[in-house]
Design a protein around this motif. Sequence first.
Motif, PDB file in Angstrom:
ATOM      1  N   ALA A 453      -5.473 -11.360  11.290  1.00 51.65           N
ATOM      2  CA  ALA A 453      -4.709 -12.197  10.115  1.00 51.65           C
ATOM      3  C   ALA A 453      -5.853 -12.861   9.058  1.00 51.65           C
ATOM      4  O   ALA A 453      -5.699 -12.754   8.036  1.00 51.65           O
ATOM      5  N   THR A 454      -6.958 -13.315   9.678  1.00 47.51           N
ATOM      6  CA  THR A 454      -7.939 -13.980   8.995  1.00 47.51           C
ATOM      7  C   THR A 454      -8.749 -12.701   8.226  1.00 47.51           C
ATOM      8  O   THR A 454      -9.178 -13.199   7.015  1.00 47.51           O
ATOM      9  N   ALA A 455      -8.911 -11.535   8.667  1.00 49.64           N
ATOM     10  CA  ALA A 455      -9.534 -10.675   7.939  1.00 49.64           C
ATOM     11  C   ALA A 455      -8.734 -10.148   6.839  1.00 49.64           C
ATOM     12  O   ALA A 455      -9.298  -9.352   5.935  1.00 49.64           O
ATOM     13  N   HIS A 456      -7.357 -10.293   6.921  1.00 48.62           N
ATOM     14  CA  HIS A 456      -6.731  -9.559   5.873  1.00 48.62           C
ATOM     15  C   HIS A 456      -6.114 -10.888   4.869  1.00 48.62           C
ATOM     16  O   HIS A 456      -5.118 -10.495   4.114  1.00 48.62           O
ATOM     17  N   ARG A 457      -6.435 -12.054   4.974  1.00 53.90           N
ATOM     18  CA  ARG A 457      -5.883 -13.300   4.166  1.00 53.90           C
ATOM     19  C   ARG A 457      -6.245 -12.863   2.675  1.00 53.90           C
ATOM     20  O   ARG A 457      -5.484 -13.129   1.942  1.00 53.90           O
ATOM     21  N   ALA A 458      -7.387 -12.580   2.352  1.00 52.21           N
ATOM     22  CA  ALA A 458      -7.969 -12.474   1.074  1.00 52.21           C
ATOM     23  C   ALA A 458      -7.141 -11.263   0.438  1.00 52.21           C
ATOM     24  O   ALA A 458      -6.670 -11.416  -0.539  1.00 52.21           O
ATOM     25  N   ALA A 460      -4.274 -10.227   1.448  1.00 52.19           N
ATOM     26  CA  ALA A 460      -2.716 -10.845   1.064  1.00 52.19           C
ATOM     27  C   ALA A 460      -2.570 -11.796   0.086  1.00 52.19           C
ATOM     28  O   ALA A 460      -1.406 -11.663  -0.944  1.00 52.19           O
ATOM     29  N   ALA A 461      -3.676 -12.402  -0.189  1.00 56.11           N
ATOM     30  CA  ALA A 461      -3.761 -13.414  -1.493  1.00 56.11           C
ATOM     31  C   ALA A 461      -3.518 -12.810  -2.727  1.00 56.11           C
ATOM     32  O   ALA A 461      -3.207 -12.984  -3.477  1.00 56.11           O
ATOM     33  N   ASN A 462      -4.619 -11.842  -2.631  1.00 59.41           N
ATOM     34  CA  ASN A 462      -4.887 -11.101  -3.931  1.00 59.41           C
ATOM     35  C   ASN A 462      -3.480 -10.132  -4.327  1.00 59.41           C
ATOM     36  O   ASN A 462      -3.061 -10.011  -5.394  1.00 59.41           O
ATOM     37  N   ALA A 463      -2.610  -9.772  -3.230  1.00 63.20           N
ATOM     38  CA  ALA A 463      -1.420  -9.319  -3.391  1.00 63.20           C
ATOM     39  C   ALA A 463      -0.145 -10.206  -3.723  1.00 63.20           C
ATOM     40  O   ALA A 463       0.868  -9.712  -4.115  1.00 63.20           O
ATOM     41  N   GLY A 464      -0.621 -11.570  -3.559  1.00 63.58           N
ATOM     42  CA  GLY A 464       0.653 -12.558  -3.548  1.00 63.58           C
ATOM     43  C   GLY A 464       1.400 -12.455  -2.655  1.00 63.58           C
ATOM     44  O   GLY A 464       2.779 -12.927  -2.758  1.00 63.58           O
ATOM     45  N   VAL A 465       1.072 -11.978  -1.437  1.00 61.01           N
ATOM     46  CA  VAL A 465       2.059 -12.020  -0.171  1.00 61.01           C
ATOM     47  C   VAL A 465       1.626 -13.342   0.829  1.00 61.01           C
ATOM     48  O   VAL A 465       0.218 -13.424   0.937  1.00 61.01           O
ATOM     49  N   GLU A 466       2.558 -13.902   1.283  1.00 65.71           N
ATOM     50  CA  GLU A 466       2.361 -14.835   2.423  1.00 65.71           C
ATOM     51  C   GLU A 466       2.142 -14.472   3.542  1.00 65.71           C
ATOM     52  O   GLU A 466       3.027 -13.725   4.127  1.00 65.71           O
ATOM     53  N   LEU A 491      -0.882  -1.948  11.293  1.00 66.28           N
ATOM     54  CA  LEU A 491       0.511  -2.696  10.973  1.00 66.28           C
ATOM     55  C   LEU A 491       0.360  -3.798   9.995  1.00 66.28           C
ATOM     56  O   LEU A 491       1.279  -3.861   8.996  1.00 66.28           O
ATOM     57  N   LEU A 492      -0.702  -4.691   9.835  1.00 62.41           N
ATOM     58  CA  LEU A 492      -0.749  -5.826   8.924  1.00 62.41           C
ATOM     59  C   LEU A 492      -0.906  -5.298   7.533  1.00 62.41           C
ATOM     60  O   LEU A 492      -0.395  -5.625   6.508  1.00 62.41           O
ATOM     61  N   SER A 493      -2.073  -4.210   7.451  1.00 63.02           N
ATOM     62  CA  SER A 493      -2.484  -3.799   5.960  1.00 63.02           C
ATOM     63  C   SER A 493      -1.045  -2.922   5.644  1.00 63.02           C
ATOM     64  O   SER A 493      -0.752  -2.968   4.351  1.00 63.02           O
ATOM     65  N   ASN A 494      -0.238  -2.284   6.403  1.00 58.77           N
ATOM     66  CA  ASN A 494       0.636  -1.397   6.172  1.00 58.77           C
ATOM     67  C   ASN A 494       1.848  -2.306   5.553  1.00 58.77           C
ATOM     68  O   ASN A 494       2.813  -2.064   4.501  1.00 58.77           O
ATOM     69  N   ALA A 495       1.944  -3.613   6.444  1.00 57.57           N
ATOM     70  CA  ALA A 495       3.262  -4.650   5.871  1.00 57.57           C
ATOM     71  C   ALA A 495       2.596  -5.251   4.363  1.00 57.57           C
ATOM     72  O   ALA A 495       3.600  -5.294   3.564  1.00 57.57           O
ATOM     73  N   ILE A 496       1.465  -5.492   4.269  1.00 56.92           N
ATOM     74  CA  ILE A 496       0.895  -6.153   2.946  1.00 56.92           C
ATOM     75  C   ILE A 496       1.244  -5.099   1.901  1.00 56.92           C
ATOM     76  O   ILE A 496       1.744  -5.264   0.802  1.00 56.92           O
ATOM     77  N   ARG A 497       0.651  -3.845   2.319  1.00 59.76           N
ATOM     78  CA  ARG A 497       1.068  -2.744   1.077  1.00 59.76           C
ATOM     79  C   ARG A 497       2.450  -2.515   0.612  1.00 59.76           C
ATOM     80  O   ARG A 497       2.486  -2.213  -0.624  1.00 59.76           O
ATOM     81  N   TYR A 498       3.369  -2.643   1.554  1.00 56.97           N
ATOM     82  CA  TYR A 498       4.520  -2.366   0.993  1.00 56.97           C
ATOM     83  C   TYR A 498       5.423  -3.638   0.971  1.00 56.97           C
ATOM     84  O   TYR A 498       6.832  -3.617   0.787  1.00 56.97           O
ATOM     85  N   THR A 499       4.750  -4.778   0.734  1.00 52.47           N
ATOM     86  CA  THR A 499       5.447  -6.017   0.166  1.00 52.47           C
ATOM     87  C   THR A 499       5.144  -6.565  -1.141  1.00 52.47           C
ATOM     88  O   THR A 499       3.865  -6.595  -1.462  1.00 52.47           O
ATOM     89  N   ASP A 500       6.071  -6.608  -1.905  1.00 49.40           N
ATOM     90  CA  ASP A 500       5.902  -7.070  -3.232  1.00 49.40           C
ATOM     91  C   ASP A 500       5.356  -8.431  -3.398  1.00 49.40           C
ATOM     92  O   ASP A 500       5.559  -9.443  -2.458  1.00 49.40           O
ATOM     93  N   ALA A 501       4.651  -8.933  -4.508  1.00 51.44           N
ATOM     94  CA  ALA A 501       4.217 -10.095  -4.955  1.00 51.44           C
ATOM     95  C   ALA A 501       5.420 -11.139  -4.541  1.00 51.44           C
ATOM     96  O   ALA A 501       6.288 -10.880  -5.017  1.00 51.44           O
ATOM     97  N   GLY A 502       5.078 -12.247  -4.078  1.00 52.68           N
ATOM     98  CA  GLY A 502       6.136 -13.342  -3.540  1.00 52.68           C
ATOM     99  C   GLY A 502       6.811 -13.065  -2.423  1.00 52.68           C
ATOM    100  O   GLY A 502       7.533 -13.799  -1.951  1.00 52.68           O
ATOM    101  N   GLY A 503       6.402 -12.161  -1.604  1.00 58.10           N
ATOM    102  CA  GLY A 503       7.013 -11.829  -0.315  1.00 58.10           C
ATOM    103  C   GLY A 503       6.186 -12.492   0.726  1.00 58.10           C
ATOM    104  O   GLY A 503       5.381 -13.379   0.575  1.00 58.10           O
TER     105      GLY A 503
END
Length: 590
Positions: A453-458, A460-466, A491-503
């Motif tokens: 999660a720490t590696a993908h927070r940036a 997720a933040a750029n994609a507007g995903v919590e 799994l985490l990158s795939n979830a961020i990729r298919y979640t729109d901003a605000g998700g």
Amino acid sequence: MSFRLRIFLLVLVVAVTAIGATAYLTISLTYREAARVDAARDRHEAAIVDTIRAFGIRNGQWIGIDGVVSELSASTGLHIRVETPDRLVVVADSDVLDKRKVGPVQLLSRQVEPAPDLDRLITAAADQVSMAAALAAGPQDPLLRKIRGARAPVATPAMPGLPDDLFGPIPRGEPDAQALYQLAQYRAALTTTRCMADRGAVSPALALTTPPYLDAGQLAAEPSCATSATGEVLGDRAWLAQRWRDLSRCRLAAAAFDECLANEFAQAALEVSAVPVEVYFGAPESPGIGELSRPAGYAVAGVIVVAALGTAWIARRVSRPVRLLTGASLQLAAGRLDVRVPHGNVADELAALSASFNSMAEALQRSEERQRRLIADVAHELRTPLSNLRGYLEGLADGVIEPSPELFASLHEETLLQRRILDDLQVLALAEAGDLDYAPAPADLAELTEAAATAHRAVAANAGVELVVDAPEPVVVHADPDRTRQVIGNLLSNAIRYTDAGGRVEMRVRRDAQGALLTVRDTGVGMSPAEVARVFDRFWRADPARQRATGGSGLGLTIAHRIVADQGGTLSVESTPGLGTTFTVRLPSF
């Protein structure tokens, strides 16, 4: 010779032999021999049992019974076997004595107790006393004078009588006192014959089965044996006293006094005589084939006909599926992967074999189709970026496109994408071949999840995903930490990729009864049931339009699924269109 003909001949020979022999034995021999043995047994059983019993009484042992059994078998036509009651020792068997194959005997037997009959002994003793008194009176009746001229009965010498103190107040004339006297006399007689046998005078057998047991010839041969035997018996006061106690107890039996006295006498006599035996009867030999009756012959012929028809049907049932399987296997080897063998709904071995062949053919066909799809997918994934690179390079070479740092950066990104696709293909190939290296060790799944999660927070933040992690306690698993981190990252990158901003993307780590549990849940676009069924296929994307913008290769979930399975775990997915998707990883806990 064809397989069908071999099966037919084999089953036919076995059926004809087995059924014919069974019909011959059961229909002709068993019934006939049973009836013959029963009839012969009814005629001779009593005489055989009496003869064997008399031998045991006179000899006090079963040595020498072989000759008696052999003579009885020859005279009656029966197979006679004498065994101990526990059937552990065969005393004599007429088939063995006559050097024949030992045949079966009936289960019903006759028990032989080689003990003198008390009633007969007392009656014989009373008759001897009466006759001796009549002869001593000197009557003038011609019949008595004739009896006087005959040899008078001989009492066992040196048997003056039993000690008076054994009986107490009971008169000597009572039945139990007489039984004790007869028991002592029988033991003394047996002891006398054994003494004479040791000295080689006569054979060790009593001349009579009733008192006085010994004739004048035996007494005259070795008189000292009779004297010593009598003294031995009368001197064994412990034995006499025990026998007297056993016999006198029958006075308590009241109405059953006579039966009790006879039983106690027999048991005491068996202690000094031969052991009881069981006599079995059977047929001495089996009749020849010529005795097979006409009805039995008809029955055998009928069975052979039925066996022939049955084996022909069996051969046809066996050969037809085999021919179909042979043809189908040849077509499968020639490349026709869609060939199948009809097997119906019959639940037998051949139907199961046909069903297994069809399953194998379907597996081969699916494997071939997957291979073709893989080649097509790889070609498709590489064709577009290579065409782009070729167009840009040709444009630069012709001077149509001006070189710029932005252009070179774009071309470099394309090459990195192709390199990533090739690396993923290599990892997948190694995993499917079982050559992917693993270094399993105790690892904290919660810690691995936090690191991913720490590696993908940036991102997720750029994609507007919590991005939320719920791992309240350590959960130790036995797995390769690097490979497990790779699964979590995919799994985490795939979830961020298919979640729109605000998700929102939520990761939870728990422990349950089956092991460690990791869930990755997003609020993205979700998938339909048809898409869920294909989510782990190679190069498949739920939204193909996203792949170029995000750089996904379409192999991440396939690799993750393989890594989890190789480590003894499972990776499953649940999704609802428009609401999101949840991936669940279950690994064995440490």
